[in-house]
Design a protein around this motif. Structure first.
Motif, PDB file in Angstrom:
ATOM      1  N   UNK A  18     -34.558  20.133  35.732  1.00 49.73           N
ATOM      2  CA  UNK A  18     -33.668  21.300  35.768  1.00 49.73           C
ATOM      3  C   UNK A  18     -33.650  22.006  34.411  1.00 49.73           C
ATOM      4  N   UNK A  19     -33.645  21.238  33.338  1.00 48.40           N
ATOM      5  CA  UNK A  19     -33.647  21.833  32.001  1.00 48.40           C
ATOM      6  C   UNK A  19     -34.940  22.593  31.741  1.00 48.40           C
ATOM      7  N   UNK A  20     -36.070  22.036  32.159  1.00 46.22           N
ATOM      8  CA  UNK A  20     -37.361  22.711  31.973  1.00 46.22           C
ATOM      9  C   UNK A  20     -37.405  23.991  32.800  1.00 46.22           C
ATOM     10  N   UNK A  21     -36.993  23.904  34.043  1.00 44.03           N
ATOM     11  CA  UNK A  21     -37.004  25.080  34.921  1.00 44.03           C
ATOM     12  C   UNK A  21     -36.070  26.154  34.376  1.00 44.03           C
ATOM     13  N   UNK A  22     -34.874  25.748  33.942  1.00 39.60           N
ATOM     14  CA  UNK A  22     -33.924  26.715  33.399  1.00 39.60           C
ATOM     15  C   UNK A  22     -34.446  27.397  32.148  1.00 39.60           C
ATOM     16  N   UNK A  23     -35.034  26.616  31.262  1.00 39.60           N
ATOM     17  CA  UNK A  23     -35.600  27.165  30.035  1.00 39.60           C
ATOM     18  C   UNK A  23     -36.731  28.136  30.350  1.00 39.60           C
ATOM     19  N   UNK A  24     -37.598  27.753  31.258  1.00 37.12           N
ATOM     20  CA  UNK A  24     -38.726  28.598  31.640  1.00 37.12           C
ATOM     21  C   UNK A  24     -38.237  29.905  32.257  1.00 37.12           C
ATOM     22  N   UNK A  25     -37.344  29.795  33.227  1.00 39.91           N
ATOM     23  CA  UNK A  25     -36.875  30.978  33.951  1.00 39.91           C
ATOM     24  C   UNK A  25     -36.124  31.946  33.051  1.00 39.91           C
ATOM     25  N   UNK A  26     -35.310  31.421  32.147  1.00 43.94           N
ATOM     26  CA  UNK A  26     -34.461  32.316  31.361  1.00 43.94           C
ATOM     27  C   UNK A  26     -35.221  33.093  30.294  1.00 43.94           C
ATOM     28  N   UNK A  27     -36.363  32.601  29.860  1.00 44.29           N
ATOM     29  CA  UNK A  27     -37.151  33.317  28.853  1.00 44.29           C
ATOM     30  C   UNK A  27     -38.307  34.098  29.498  1.00 44.29           C
ATOM     31  N   UNK A  28     -38.566  33.858  30.763  1.00 45.86           N
ATOM     32  CA  UNK A  28     -39.672  34.488  31.477  1.00 45.86           C
ATOM     33  C   UNK A  28     -39.647  36.020  31.423  1.00 45.86           C
ATOM     34  N   UNK A  29     -38.495  36.693  31.586  1.00 42.78           N
ATOM     35  CA  UNK A  29     -38.532  38.164  31.566  1.00 42.78           C
ATOM     36  C   UNK A  29     -39.141  38.748  30.293  1.00 42.78           C
ATOM     37  N   UNK A 142     -37.867  17.505  23.906  1.00 40.79           N
ATOM     38  CA  UNK A 142     -39.243  17.956  23.695  1.00 40.79           C
ATOM     39  C   UNK A 142     -39.833  18.508  24.996  1.00 40.79           C
ATOM     40  N   UNK A 143     -39.586  17.812  26.090  1.00 40.54           N
ATOM     41  CA  UNK A 143     -40.071  18.297  27.383  1.00 40.54           C
ATOM     42  C   UNK A 143     -39.402  19.616  27.759  1.00 40.54           C
ATOM     43  N   UNK A 144     -38.111  19.726  27.471  1.00 44.50           N
ATOM     44  CA  UNK A 144     -37.382  20.970  27.756  1.00 44.50           C
ATOM     45  C   UNK A 144     -38.002  22.140  27.008  1.00 44.50           C
ATOM     46  N   UNK A 145     -38.402  21.897  25.764  1.00 44.52           N
ATOM     47  CA  UNK A 145     -39.002  22.957  24.966  1.00 44.52           C
ATOM     48  C   UNK A 145     -40.341  23.430  25.534  1.00 44.52           C
ATOM     49  N   UNK A 146     -40.945  22.648  26.407  1.00 45.04           N
ATOM     50  CA  UNK A 146     -42.196  23.077  27.037  1.00 45.04           C
ATOM     51  C   UNK A 146     -41.971  24.255  27.976  1.00 45.04           C
ATOM     52  N   UNK A 147     -40.725  24.547  28.287  1.00 43.60           N
ATOM     53  CA  UNK A 147     -40.430  25.673  29.167  1.00 43.60           C
ATOM     54  C   UNK A 147     -40.847  27.013  28.591  1.00 43.60           C
ATOM     55  N   UNK A 148     -40.752  27.160  27.281  1.00 40.20           N
ATOM     56  CA  UNK A 148     -41.110  28.454  26.690  1.00 40.20           C
ATOM     57  C   UNK A 148     -42.603  28.742  26.775  1.00 40.20           C
TER      58      UNK A 148
END
Length: 176
Positions: A18-29, A142-148
């Motif tokens: 959930x943290x990875x998905x949230x991080x990815x989605x929120x910076x995606x725009x 560290x895994x969460x930061x992979x979202x960006x």
């Protein structure tokens, strides 16, 4: 990846995901905007300067909003703040697809998307800190930061997969 995730319980895997998905989605725009810049230039008469200002507005909003919205995330709790932040991300992505018809409207919508990112990032951190054992928190962060970088990759992939065939708006709809 299996070796890394095998250290997490099933509940911890859900939280990290959930943290990875949230991080990815929120910076995606922001990253998608850069990726579809050529299509935006033709569609809404966006100059290189205006593109830089629009993406800069996202990150300025995220930076300035982080202190205030981090406090909001603390009050709402990680999961609640994540739901609000990602709801804002969905609405903003759809709004960009439907309403961004000028450089100014794109910039204003990216300002809102940056605020969503400013709420979602601390929400993800709170979820991880609240739900993971201390000895696994570093790996989880560290895994969460992979979202960006994942958002950057997805933005780039959206160009040939969507923007070139269906138009730049399709990337924002898919992201939402």
């Amino acid at each position: 990846m299996r070796v890394l995730t095998s250290r997490f319980t099933i509940d911890e895997r859900r939280v990290v995901s959930a943290a990875i998905i949230g991080t990815t989605a929120s910076v995606f725009p922001a990253f998608l905007t850069g990726a579809v810049a050529v299509q935006l230039r033709d569609s809404i008469d966006l100059s290189e300067r205006q593109l830089g200002l629009a993406i800069g507005a996202f990150f300025l909003s995220a930076a300035i909003g982080s202190a205030l919205l981090g406090q909001v995330a603390q009050r709402l709790g990680g999961p609640g703040a994540m739901r609000v932040g990602l709801s804002m991300t969905v609405v903003t992505g759809l709004s960009i697809a439907l309403l961004a018809r000028s450089p100014l409207s794109l910039t204003l919508l990216l300002l809102v998307a940056g605020a969503s990112n400013a709420l979602t990032q601390p929400a993800a951190n709170l979820m991880l800190a609240d739900r993971l054992a201390d000895e696994r928190l570093g790996m989880a962060l560290a895994l969460k930061q992979s979202g960006m970088p994942t958002a950057t990759l997805l933005g780039g992939l959206a160009v040939p997969a969507l923007a070139l065939t269906l138009g730049w708006q399709s990337g924002f709809v898919a992201g939402a």
